[in-house]
Design a protein around this motif. Sequence first.
Motif, short mmCIF file in Angstrom:
data_model
loop_
_atom_site.label_atom_id
_atom_site.label_comp_id
_atom_site.label_asym_id
_atom_site.label_seq_id
_atom_site.Cartn_x
_atom_site.Cartn_y
_atom_site.Cartn_z
N MET A 72 3.57 5.07 6.36
CA MET A 72 2.47 4.89 5.42
C MET A 72 1.20 5.57 5.92
O MET A 72 0.47 6.22 5.15
CB MET A 72 2.21 3.41 5.18
N ALA A 73 0.92 5.42 7.21
CA ALA A 73 -0.29 6.00 7.78
C ALA A 73 -0.29 7.52 7.63
O ALA A 73 -1.33 8.13 7.34
CB ALA A 73 -0.41 5.62 9.25
N ARG A 74 0.87 8.13 7.78
CA ARG A 74 0.95 9.59 7.63
C ARG A 74 0.67 10.00 6.18
O ARG A 74 -0.02 11.00 5.94
CB ARG A 74 2.35 10.07 8.04
N LEU A 75 1.20 9.25 5.26
CA LEU A 75 0.98 9.58 3.85
C LEU A 75 -0.48 9.38 3.46
O LEU A 75 -1.06 10.19 2.73
CB LEU A 75 1.89 8.73 2.97
N LEU A 76 -1.08 8.30 3.93
CA LEU A 76 -2.49 8.06 3.64
C LEU A 76 -3.36 9.18 4.21
O LEU A 76 -4.31 9.65 3.56
CB LEU A 76 -2.93 6.71 4.20
N ALA A 77 -3.05 9.62 5.42
CA ALA A 77 -3.82 10.69 6.05
C ALA A 77 -3.71 12.00 5.27
O ALA A 77 -4.62 12.83 5.30
CB ALA A 77 -3.36 10.89 7.49
N ALA A 78 -2.57 12.18 4.58
CA ALA A 78 -2.34 13.38 3.79
C ALA A 78 -2.90 13.27 2.37
O ALA A 78 -2.75 14.20 1.57
CB ALA A 78 -0.84 13.70 3.74
N GLY A 79 -3.50 12.13 2.05
CA GLY A 79 -4.14 11.98 0.75
C GLY A 79 -3.29 11.40 -0.35
O GLY A 79 -3.69 11.44 -1.52
N PHE A 80 -2.15 10.83 0.01
CA PHE A 80 -1.28 10.25 -1.01
C PHE A 80 -1.62 8.77 -1.23
O PHE A 80 -2.20 8.11 -0.37
CB PHE A 80 0.19 10.38 -0.61
N ASP A 81 -1.22 8.27 -2.38
CA ASP A 81 -1.37 6.86 -2.72
C ASP A 81 -0.08 6.17 -2.31
O ASP A 81 1.00 6.47 -2.85
CB ASP A 81 -1.61 6.71 -4.22
N VAL A 82 -0.12 5.26 -1.36
CA VAL A 82 1.10 4.65 -0.83
C VAL A 82 0.95 3.14 -0.71
O VAL A 82 -0.11 2.64 -0.36
CB VAL A 82 1.50 5.27 0.54
N LYS A 83 2.02 2.45 -1.03
CA LYS A 83 2.10 1.00 -0.84
C LYS A 83 3.39 0.70 -0.08
O LYS A 83 4.35 1.47 -0.12
CB LYS A 83 2.09 0.28 -2.19
N GLY A 84 3.41 -0.45 0.60
CA GLY A 84 4.56 -0.83 1.37
C GLY A 84 5.08 -2.21 1.01
O GLY A 84 4.32 -3.09 0.63
N ILE A 85 6.39 -2.36 1.13
CA ILE A 85 7.07 -3.65 0.96
C ILE A 85 7.70 -4.00 2.30
O ILE A 85 8.51 -3.23 2.83
CB ILE A 85 8.16 -3.57 -0.12
N GLU A 86 7.34 -5.14 2.87
CA GLU A 86 7.88 -5.53 4.17
C GLU A 86 8.03 -7.05 4.24
O GLU A 86 7.04 -7.78 4.22
CB GLU A 86 6.95 -5.05 5.29
N PRO A 87 9.29 -7.57 4.31
CA PRO A 87 9.50 -9.02 4.33
C PRO A 87 9.25 -9.68 5.68
O PRO A 87 9.14 -10.91 5.74
CB PRO A 87 10.97 -9.16 3.92
N SER A 88 9.14 -8.90 6.77
CA SER A 88 8.91 -9.48 8.09
C SER A 88 7.42 -9.74 8.31
O SER A 88 6.61 -8.82 8.29
CB SER A 88 9.44 -8.55 9.18
N GLU A 89 7.08 -10.99 8.54
CA GLU A 89 5.67 -11.35 8.76
C GLU A 89 5.11 -10.67 10.00
O GLU A 89 3.95 -10.20 10.01
CB GLU A 89 5.54 -12.87 8.89
#
Length: 262
Positions: A72-89
């Motif tokens: 996600m960090a790489r995509l954000l740095a490249a200017g993309f709109d990104v969201k993540g789904i992660e079930p592990s707290e």
Amino acid sequence: MTSKIDWSRRRAVAVHDETARIFSAEYADTNPFDSPFRYGRHLIDQVWAKNVAELPRGAQCLDIGSGIGAYMARLLAAGFDVKGIEPSEEMRRLAADHVPAELVSDGSVLDLSAFKDSQDFVYAIEVFRYLDGADNQAGHRQIYDALKPGGVYFGTYVNRWALDGYRQVVGLRRLKTALGLTPPRYHVEFETPSSLRAKLTAAGFRDIEIRGAMFAPLRLAHKAAPRLATALGQRTMAREGWLSDRPLTRPFAGHLIANARR
């Protein structure tokens, strides 16, 4: 009574809570040769990056099983709109060190209704290995529905006949569990290039490509002789296409990588 399916889902989350710091340490090191995890991820990343390079400007991206947020960090740095789904707290807690916490939500690939028809790119790296066959099929269909028409899916899977002995290790663990000698650890879903293609086709995907990546015996070499394995990996990396992604070698590679389009 907990069903086998419920157990595999819950155990997948628990395993990632338990190992989150190990994943974090692996991502913090950039040398791909002294760890089979990082060697395999380096190859996965090359294909993932090609996908990203072809995305339209401002593309909507969804990371399934986003872990500590490294991709996600790489995509954000490249200017993309990104969201993540992660079930592990615990994974979500560590992800907050890399991406804004509000971008990562508790959730599952089995329910992506909030993203229906909205995503240019959906990727799931080492997610489906922990879910059984029925959940795999349901998850693939959820991803298909989350993509825009023409959107791209990228995913990785465990190769059934990989030359690292992992399937045999899992079989031995299951036998010990059946004999009451050890508790069950987690579910592992194995694929072959043909079984994976069939699952993605059944979910509706088109333009399906299946690649092999990672000379699987390296995993064994790292267990037996780490220094030798590091030297061997430096030699095999440049030959990976021949070792792991030819029609005859792909079924024996450490990873299977899928690309498909809605």
